[in-house]
Design a protein around this motif. Structure first.
Motif, PDB file in Angstrom:
ATOM      1  N   GLN A   1      49.776  26.952  44.481  1.00  0.00           N
ATOM      2  CA  GLN A   1      48.843  27.876  44.603  1.00  0.00           C
ATOM      3  C   GLN A   1      47.341  27.012  44.932  1.00  0.00           C
ATOM      4  O   GLN A   1      46.582  27.250  45.949  1.00  0.00           O
ATOM      5  N   VAL A   2      47.292  25.693  44.616  1.00  0.00           N
ATOM      6  CA  VAL A   2      46.144  24.697  44.594  1.00  0.00           C
ATOM      7  C   VAL A   2      46.371  24.324  45.933  1.00  0.00           C
ATOM      8  O   VAL A   2      45.457  24.279  46.970  1.00  0.00           O
TER       9      VAL A   2
ATOM     10  N   LEU B   1      44.213  26.989  36.086  1.00  0.00           N
ATOM     11  CA  LEU B   1      45.506  27.634  36.103  1.00  0.00           C
ATOM     12  C   LEU B   1      46.299  26.815  35.006  1.00  0.00           C
ATOM     13  O   LEU B   1      46.914  27.618  34.273  1.00  0.00           O
ATOM     14  N   LEU B   2      46.244  25.692  34.802  1.00  0.00           N
ATOM     15  CA  LEU B   2      47.236  24.816  33.913  1.00  0.00           C
ATOM     16  C   LEU B   2      46.640  25.354  32.323  1.00  0.00           C
ATOM     17  O   LEU B   2      47.443  25.360  31.464  1.00  0.00           O
ATOM     18  N   ALA B   3      45.489  25.435  32.455  1.00  0.00           N
ATOM     19  CA  ALA B   3      44.845  25.821  30.934  1.00  0.00           C
ATOM     20  C   ALA B   3      45.171  27.049  30.556  1.00  0.00           C
ATOM     21  O   ALA B   3      45.108  27.411  29.239  1.00  0.00           O
ATOM     22  N   THR B   4      45.529  27.860  31.402  1.00  0.00           N
ATOM     23  CA  THR B   4      46.080  29.344  30.736  1.00  0.00           C
ATOM     24  C   THR B   4      47.634  29.552  30.992  1.00  0.00           C
ATOM     25  O   THR B   4      48.025  30.551  30.868  1.00  0.00           O
ATOM     26  N   GLY B   5      48.368  28.456  31.173  1.00  0.00           N
ATOM     27  CA  GLY B   5      49.806  28.458  30.908  1.00  0.00           C
ATOM     28  C   GLY B   5      50.460  28.827  32.450  1.00  0.00           C
ATOM     29  O   GLY B   5      51.531  28.802  32.075  1.00  0.00           O
TER      30      GLY B   5
ATOM     31  N   TYR C   1      42.223  30.668  39.628  1.00  0.00           N
ATOM     32  CA  TYR C   1      42.756  31.687  38.702  1.00  0.00           C
ATOM     33  C   TYR C   1      41.932  32.786  38.952  1.00  0.00           C
ATOM     34  O   TYR C   1      40.832  33.126  39.490  1.00  0.00           O
ATOM     35  N   PRO C   2      43.036  34.024  38.756  1.00  0.00           N
ATOM     36  CA  PRO C   2      42.157  35.264  39.095  1.00  0.00           C
ATOM     37  C   PRO C   2      41.360  35.954  37.975  1.00  0.00           C
ATOM     38  O   PRO C   2      41.808  36.903  37.224  1.00  0.00           O
ATOM     39  N   TYR C   3      40.344  35.511  37.937  1.00  0.00           N
ATOM     40  CA  TYR C   3      39.268  36.080  36.635  1.00  0.00           C
ATOM     41  C   TYR C   3      38.946  37.438  36.971  1.00  0.00           C
ATOM     42  O   TYR C   3      38.687  37.698  38.152  1.00  0.00           O
TER      43      TYR C   3
ATOM     44  N   ARG D   1      35.797  31.894  29.150  1.00  0.00           N
ATOM     45  CA  ARG D   1      35.434  31.382  30.465  1.00  0.00           C
ATOM     46  C   ARG D   1      36.986  31.399  31.035  1.00  0.00           C
ATOM     47  O   ARG D   1      37.280  30.736  32.063  1.00  0.00           O
ATOM     48  N   ARG D   2      37.962  30.709  29.908  1.00  0.00           N
ATOM     49  CA  ARG D   2      39.254  30.423  30.411  1.00  0.00           C
ATOM     50  C   ARG D   2      40.035  31.609  31.102  1.00  0.00           C
ATOM     51  O   ARG D   2      40.896  31.284  32.023  1.00  0.00           O
ATOM     52  N   HIS D   3      39.620  32.853  30.368  1.00  0.00           N
ATOM     53  CA  HIS D   3      40.546  33.876  30.980  1.00  0.00           C
ATOM     54  C   HIS D   3      39.855  34.963  31.736  1.00  0.00           C
ATOM     55  O   HIS D   3      40.603  35.818  32.635  1.00  0.00           O
ATOM     56  N   THR D   4      38.492  35.195  31.524  1.00  0.00           N
ATOM     57  CA  THR D   4      37.867  36.241  32.015  1.00  0.00           C
ATOM     58  C   THR D   4      36.735  36.120  32.976  1.00  0.00           C
ATOM     59  O   THR D   4      36.730  36.769  33.993  1.00  0.00           O
ATOM     60  N   LEU D   5      35.827  35.073  32.609  1.00  0.00           N
ATOM     61  CA  LEU D   5      34.727  34.909  33.392  1.00  0.00           C
ATOM     62  C   LEU D   5      34.869  33.354  34.346  1.00  0.00           C
ATOM     63  O   LEU D   5      34.744  32.642  33.737  1.00  0.00           O
ATOM     64  N   GLY D   6      34.764  33.451  35.434  1.00  0.00           N
ATOM     65  CA  GLY D   6      34.892  32.463  36.267  1.00  0.00           C
ATOM     66  C   GLY D   6      33.379  32.192  36.973  1.00  0.00           C
ATOM     67  O   GLY D   6      32.394  33.046  37.025  1.00  0.00           O
ATOM     68  N   TYR D   7      32.912  30.988  37.345  1.00  0.00           N
ATOM     69  CA  TYR D   7      31.601  30.697  37.858  1.00  0.00           C
ATOM     70  C   TYR D   7      31.759  29.473  38.996  1.00  0.00           C
ATOM     71  O   TYR D   7      32.234  28.527  38.655  1.00  0.00           O
TER      72      TYR D   7
END
Length: 227
Positions: A124-125, A111-115, A162-164, A84-90
């Motif tokens: 971006q926000v 975004l912040l959770a992925t560095g 985030y670009p999931y 969910r953090r890096h690949t799959l958005g909802y």
């Protein structure tokens, strides 16, 4: 990118003698990068249930849900959180956030959770919030005080920040006026152009026809119901 194989789901009614109710059987389909697939079917056919299984909120009875090589059905909670953090958005219909957290922070969290560096995330926000017509005076306020349409647009901004590589959309244009609806449709089209694999529920038929490459009638996966 997304592959569903022989997927089945049951619910156990513990307050009714532990009766087991089959709600889905042998669901099969896949979604390629850059493709948008709509889940269709009458109310109660299992669209939302299938979406929640793909995201890992519901545990499947059997079968496989492959997201970029990870099987959601057998994945550990840690693996699902990483996915969910890096690949799959909802993008769900409803915004659920901690009260008093400013809108900027709500949208920036993925975004912040992925560095992503804070200044880059902030830029971006703010671009997304402006594009979705959230007034700048609201960016430092909690979205829990916003109107339904504003909350939905904040939810969409969070989902697209985030670009999931894979994205689930649950009624992304519901309750939006024509201008904001068009903005959301363009965001989805841009995601497809980047190669994002999308599964969505669209009761907005015009949006579905514009965005979706295929439709999957989930009624055919519902035991006892004919498609």
């Amino acid at each position: 990118m997304i592959r569903i194989e022989t997927l089945s789901k049951t619910f156990t009614l513990h307050n009714q003698g532990s009766a087991v109710i089959p709600v889905m059987a042998n669901a099969e389909f896949s979604v390629a990068p850059g493709e948008c697939v709509a889940l269709t079917g009458e109310s109660g056919a299992g669209k939302s249930t299938l979406m929640r299984m793909i995201y890992g909120n519901y545990l499947a009875a059997s079968g496989r849900i492959l997201i970029g090589g990870t099987d959601i059905v057998t994945a550990t909670p840690r693996e699902i959180l990483a996915l969910r953090r890096h690949t799959l958005g909802y993008v769900s219909q409803f915004l659920r956030v901690v009260p008093r957290v400013p809108t900027r922070e709500v949208v920036a969290e993925p975004l912040l959770a992925t560095g992503t560096p804070p200044e880059k995330a902030r830029a971006q926000v703010e671009d997304l919030l402006a594009r979705l017509n959230i007034p700048e005076r609201l960016w430092s306020l909690s979205p829990t005080t916003f109107s339904g349409g504003e909350q939905q647009r904040v939810n969409i901004a969070r989902g697209f920040a985030y670009p999931y590589p894979a994205l689930l959309l649950d009624e992304p244009t519901a309750s939006l006026d024509a201008q904001n609806r068009e903005t959301v449709l363009r965001l989805v089209e841009e995601a497809k152009a980047r190669g994002v694999a999308i599964v969505g529920i669209f009761h907005d038929e015009a949006a579905r026809d514009r965005l979706c490459d295929r439709q999957i009638d989930v009624t055919r996966f519902t035991p006892g119901r004919a498609a």
